[in-house]
Design an enzyme around this catalytic site. Structure first.
Site, PDB file in Angstrom:
ATOM      1  CD  GLU A   1      -9.221  -8.874  -4.465  1.00  0.00           C
ATOM      2  OE1 GLU A   1      -8.191  -8.220  -4.655  1.00  0.00           O
ATOM      3  OE2 GLU A   1     -10.146  -8.478  -3.760  1.00  0.00           O
TER       4      GLU A   1
ATOM      5  CB  CYS B   1      -8.844  -2.626 -10.608  1.00  0.00           C
ATOM      6  SG  CYS B   1      -9.407  -3.875  -9.447  1.00  0.00           S
TER       7      CYS B   1
ATOM      8  N   GLY C   1      -8.062  -8.443  -9.543  1.00  0.00           N
ATOM      9  CA  GLY C   1      -7.158  -7.838  -8.558  1.00  0.00           C
ATOM     10  C   GLY C   1      -5.890  -8.670  -8.600  1.00  0.00           C
ATOM     11  CB  THR C   2      -3.110  -8.738 -11.023  1.00  0.00           C
ATOM     12  OG1 THR C   2      -3.097  -7.320 -11.084  1.00  0.00           O
ATOM     13  CG2 THR C   2      -3.778  -9.315 -12.235  1.00  0.00           C
ATOM     14  CG  ASN C   3      -2.087  -5.563  -6.608  1.00  0.00           C
ATOM     15  OD1 ASN C   3      -1.477  -5.602  -7.669  1.00  0.00           O
ATOM     16  ND2 ASN C   3      -2.661  -4.478  -6.150  1.00  0.00           N
ATOM     17  CG  ASP C   4      -5.104  -9.575  -2.655  1.00  0.00           C
ATOM     18  OD1 ASP C   4      -4.169  -9.789  -1.872  1.00  0.00           O
ATOM     19  OD2 ASP C   4      -5.924  -8.647  -2.501  1.00  0.00           O
TER      20      ASP C   4
ATOM     21  NE  ARG D   1     -10.943  -2.997  -2.659  1.00  0.00           N
ATOM     22  CZ  ARG D   1      -9.635  -3.178  -2.702  1.00  0.00           C
ATOM     23  NH1 ARG D   1      -9.103  -3.991  -3.604  1.00  0.00           N
ATOM     24  NH2 ARG D   1      -8.850  -2.538  -1.869  1.00  0.00           N
TER      25      ARG D   1
ATOM     26  NE  ARG E   1      -5.904  -0.737  -3.473  1.00  0.00           N
ATOM     27  CZ  ARG E   1      -5.302  -0.551  -4.642  1.00  0.00           C
ATOM     28  NH1 ARG E   1      -5.302   0.638  -5.209  1.00  0.00           N
ATOM     29  NH2 ARG E   1      -4.699  -1.551  -5.256  1.00  0.00           N
TER      30      ARG E   1
ATOM     31  CG  HIS F   1      -2.257  -0.734   0.785  1.00  0.00           C
ATOM     32  ND1 HIS F   1      -2.677  -1.875   1.396  1.00  0.00           N
ATOM     33  CD2 HIS F   1      -3.142  -0.493  -0.201  1.00  0.00           C
ATOM     34  CE1 HIS F   1      -3.785  -2.299   0.825  1.00  0.00           C
ATOM     35  NE2 HIS F   1      -4.094  -1.476  -0.148  1.00  0.00           N
TER      36      HIS F   1
HETATM   37  C1  PEP Z   1      -5.550  -6.373  -5.962  1.00  0.00           C
HETATM   38  O1  PEP Z   1      -5.477  -7.257  -5.120  1.00  0.00           O
HETATM   39  O2  PEP Z   1      -5.024  -6.454  -7.085  1.00  0.00           O
HETATM   40  C2  PEP Z   1      -6.284  -5.123  -5.671  1.00  0.00           C
HETATM   41  C3  PEP Z   1      -6.566  -4.265  -6.616  1.00  0.00           C
HETATM   42  O3  PEP Z   1      -6.604  -4.886  -4.375  1.00  0.00           O
HETATM   43  P1  PEP Z   1      -5.566  -4.432  -3.230  1.00  0.00           P
HETATM   44  O4  PEP Z   1      -4.282  -4.030  -3.889  1.00  0.00           O
HETATM   45  O5  PEP Z   1      -6.198  -3.304  -2.517  1.00  0.00           O
HETATM   46  O6  PEP Z   1      -5.455  -5.666  -2.420  1.00  0.00           O
HETATM   47 MG    MG Z   2      -6.772  -7.085  -3.364  1.00  0.00          MG
END
Ligand code: PEP
Ligand code: MG
Length: 761
Positions: free
Chosen positions: A641, A713, A663-666, A544, A497, A406
């Site tokens: 995600e 996203c 949500g590609t981060n998760d 979200r 977010r 973050h």
């Molecule tokens: C993600 O997981 O890609 C996402 C957009 O959510 P966050 O980064 O807030 O977990």
């Molecule tokens: Mg996420």
């Protein structure tokens, strides 16, 4: 430590691992240019080699007290050092890594199919030197390049020869003359597939004869480029109008012979068939395509370029590109000026930019009030509840964190230079110390250092006006910058977010409920979301529902009551938490319903961290309770995600949803089993891993069957290669960071041309 890094993982900030040449190749690859595929053997691999083999000390001893003006002695010492390197065995783990990567390169038929004519791939092994702890130093042209290398053993040998070429007499002389310590200069070897050029040449993005910046000049011959550069044959010369790409003139010269590669990798001179000798070497379509690439490279680097290109089986390859500063007196690169300043810390670029200021070390949230406007915030890690302090900071440095943490996300959005994953920032830096953060390069200098930033040339095309089928949206977490984000021309907001605006309210959502004040929570959300929705008028804004991990908001009022979890990343957050405490979700939906009733019909909602259809059903029921019919009255989407969501995508579609958003981060974290916040394994975090791409491809396919629009996203939506991949899959919208919008729009437009064959949107 990584021995091998592929071009796709490199960019302009990769000089410390891949040298200038490698960083440039990575940058071009990620810009979407057709460069021959390849990888680099990192500079740190070379370092490990000389250290582990025990030859580092021997090399230093040989070079100690060397009189470089004694030419004979210089030559003799250079030879001795090189001999020492080429006669030293490379450890088996490094050797295996090189051989393995070479094999992968050879079998990567998807990218290289046109280039590979047998199992053993012809590659070029090039040297790319890098100066450790020095901001910028170009040693181009001093070290060796080996062409037409074929076979695993030969490649390993050429790599060692490359390393040895760090000690040619010329290179030793140059370093000593410029007072570069020899042991601060490392070398990366680049392995790149050789193009078997049927045609080749050079291109200048500014007319070198007249310095006219509105013209591109292309020279072309049959066969390998050596004959153009060496002046052995007279090339065709095409003059192209940079803006319209019309070919103004085409001078055709007779070419009787050319240089071609034979099966064994030997370059042989051959006669050009009589009927071709006086023909235009490349067709108009290729000339125009080349000019387009030329313009793109020039726009990207903000400087005129001198580009080497080749064509094999009708496919263009960009082989090399260099900035041309002065045409008339092409200065040798050795005269490059070095920036002064001592680098004291390295990390990863989370948000680029340069800033000088005083360090303020913050070890815990209780100390946040120590931050004054303009300080450089240095912390082990930041959490979203630090946002108000982060907004005051001139730059941010963290010990931990990867590029999707973050701290990275928020600082990117705020436009605050930020370096994450320095490992020891809080230990090395001292309170009050004056430093300069060059976040674009991921380095910190002692004191105030003047860093000249290259001005970006204004793009010849207004990218924001490019029409694309795929909508290009922005990610927006801070309502304060809604106006700026809307002015970017984005087609909407793909992710708000809500946690970030919640954090700036100072109270944990659960606490509002505990205190019986859900309306205060509704009010806070309405204010932030309303501001964004108004700025974007009729364009969709997807908000979200809160996705609050238990460790990230402890500093908020009521935050200490959050459970202590071993793994908050995979703990009680997202929709699972909201359904356990439905009053929070009800308040969030109420805020949206009220805004909807007030006329802001462009707001949609999405659910985070979904793993079951029942979660969607329960959330829908709560939305109905507050007075909005999901999907029908308001966009109601699901974040993809978790791998679970990918597996149940058909059921989710059948349940009835307005859209999905990756949500590609998760998704990457959970698919690869890699904690996205863990700096130690950050290099392994790869959204382009085939497993992640496979999941996404499947989801898009199913959604298309059910007419459910797809979107992304996560942070990877700002990566060119991901955007290209998704356009090929038929994604409907891509959300990117505000600073990446133009580049993404451009790559989407280019890719769509291929995928949809010039159809207009
Ligand atoms: C993600 O997981 O890609 C996402 C957009 O959510 P966050 O980064 O807030 O977990
Ligand atoms: Mg996420």
């Amino acid at each position: 430590m990584k021995y091998i890094v592929w071009f796709k993982e490199l960019d302009k900030n990769s000089i410390p691992i891949a040298g200038g040449k490698g960083a440039n190749l990575g940058e071009m690859y990620n810009l979407g240019l057709p460069i021959p595929p390849g990888f680099c053997i990192t500079a740190q691999t070379y370092k490990k080699f000389i250290e582990e083999a025990g030859i580092k000390i021997k090399i230093n001893n040989l070079l100690k007290n060397l009189d470089i003006n004694n030419t004979a002695k210089l030559q003799q010492t250079a030879e001795e050092v090189q001999k020492l390197i080429v006669s030293t065995k490379i450890s088996s783990d490094i050797e295996e890594a090189i051989k393995h990567a070479y094999e992968i390169l050879g079998s990567d038929v998807r990218k290289a199919s046109e280039l590979i004519d047998s199992k053993e791939t012809f590659v070029a092994v090039r040297s790319s030197a890098t100066a450790e702890d020095l901001p910028e130093a170009s040693f181009a042209g001093q070290q060796a390049t080996f062409l037409n290398v074929k076979g695993k053993t030969e490649v390993v040998k050429a790599v060692r020869d490359c390393w040895a070429s760090l000690f040619t007499a010329r290179a030793i002389y140059y370093r000593q003359k410029n007072k570069f310590p020899h042991d601060k200069v490392l070398i990366s070897a680049i392995i790149q597939v050789m193009v078997n050029s049927e045609q080749s040449g050079v291109m200048f993005t500014v007319n070198p004869a007249t310095n006219n910046p509105a013209e591109i000049v292309i020279e072309a011959i049959y066969g390998l480029g050596e004959y153009v550069v060496g002046g052995k044959v007279n090339p065709n010369l095409y003059l192209v109008d940079k803006k319209t790409r019309t070919i103004k003139t085409a001078e055709i010269k007779k070419q009787e012979v050319g240089l071609f590669r034979d099966e064994k990798g030997n370059n042989l001179e051959r006669s050009i068939p009589a009927h071709q000798q006086k023909q235009q070497v490349i067709p108009d379509t290729i000339i125009k395509e080349l000019a387009r690439y030329g313009q793109k490279i020039e726009t990207h680097y903000g400087q005129p370029q001198d580009i080497e290109w080749a064509v094999e089986k009708g496919q263009i390859y960009i082989v090399q590109s260099r900035a041309v500063t002065t045409f008339k007196e092409n200065k040798p690169r050795e005269e490059a000026v070095l920036e002064k300043g001592q680098i004291i810390l390295h990390g990863d670029t989370a948000a680029s930019g340069i800033y000088s200021g005083k360090v303020k070390i913050i070890l815990s949230p209780e100390e946040l009030n120590k931050i004054s406007a303009g300080d450089i915030l240095v912390a082990p890690m930041t959490t979203p509840d630090w946002v108000p302090a982060m907004q005051k900071a001139g730059a941010i440095i963290t010990d931990e964190g990867g590029l999707t943490c973050h701290a990275a996300i928020v600082s990117r959005e705020m436009g605050t230079p930020c370096i994450v994953g320095t490992e020891q920032g809080t230990k090395i830096l001292k309170d009050g110390q004056l430093i300069t953060v060059d976040a674009s390069k991921g380095v910190v200098y002692q004191g105030k250092v003047e860093i000249v930033q290259k001005k970006k040339a204004a793009s010849a095309v207004n990218v924001a006006n490019l029409k694309t089928r795929t909508k290009i949206k922005v990610i927006l977490d801070l309502p304060e910058i809604a106006g700026k984000a809307a002015a970017s021309g984005a087609d909407g907001v793909g992710l708000v977010r809500s946690e970030i605006m919640i954090a700036s309210g100072g109270i944990h959502p659960a606490e509002y409920i505990r205190q019986g004040k859900p309306e205060a929570y509704v009010k806070l959300l309405k204010s932030g979301i309303g501001r964004i929705a108004k700025a974007f008028k009729d364009k969709p804004v997807w908000v979200r529902c809160s996705d609050m991990r238990s460790d990230e908001y402890r500093n908020l009022q009521g935050g200490s009551k959050e459970p202590k979890e071993t793994d908050p990343m995979i703990g009680w957050h997202g929709i699972r938490r909201l359904l356990d405490e439905p009053e929070i979700l009800r308040a969030e939906f109420t805020a949206i319903r009220e805004l909807h009733y007030e006329g802001l019909k462009n707001i949609g909602v999405m659910l985070p961290f979904v793993i079951r259809v029942e979660e969607v059903q329960k959330a829908k029921a709560i939305m109905r309770e507050v007075g909005l019919e999901p999907v029908k009255a308001i966009d109601f989407g699901v974040m993809i995600e978790t791998p679970a969501a990918c597996w149940i995508i058909e059921e989710l579609c059948k349940e009835g949803i307005s859209f999905v958003s990756f949500g590609t981060n998760d998704l990457t974290q959970l698919t690869l089993g890699i904690d996205r916040n863990n700096q130690k394994i950050a290099p392994l975090f790869d959204e382009l891993h085939p497993a992640v791409l496979g999941e996404m491809a499947k989801v898009i396919k199913v959604c298309r069957k059910f007419n459910v629009p797809t979107s992304i996203c996560g942070q990877a939506g700002s990566k060119l290669e991901m955007a290209r991949f998704l356009v090929h899959q038929g994604i409907d919208s891509i959300s990117a960071n505000i600073d990446a919008l133009d580049a993404i729009r451009q790559v989407v437009a280019d890719t769509e041309k291929k995928v949809y064959h010039g159809k207009r949107f």
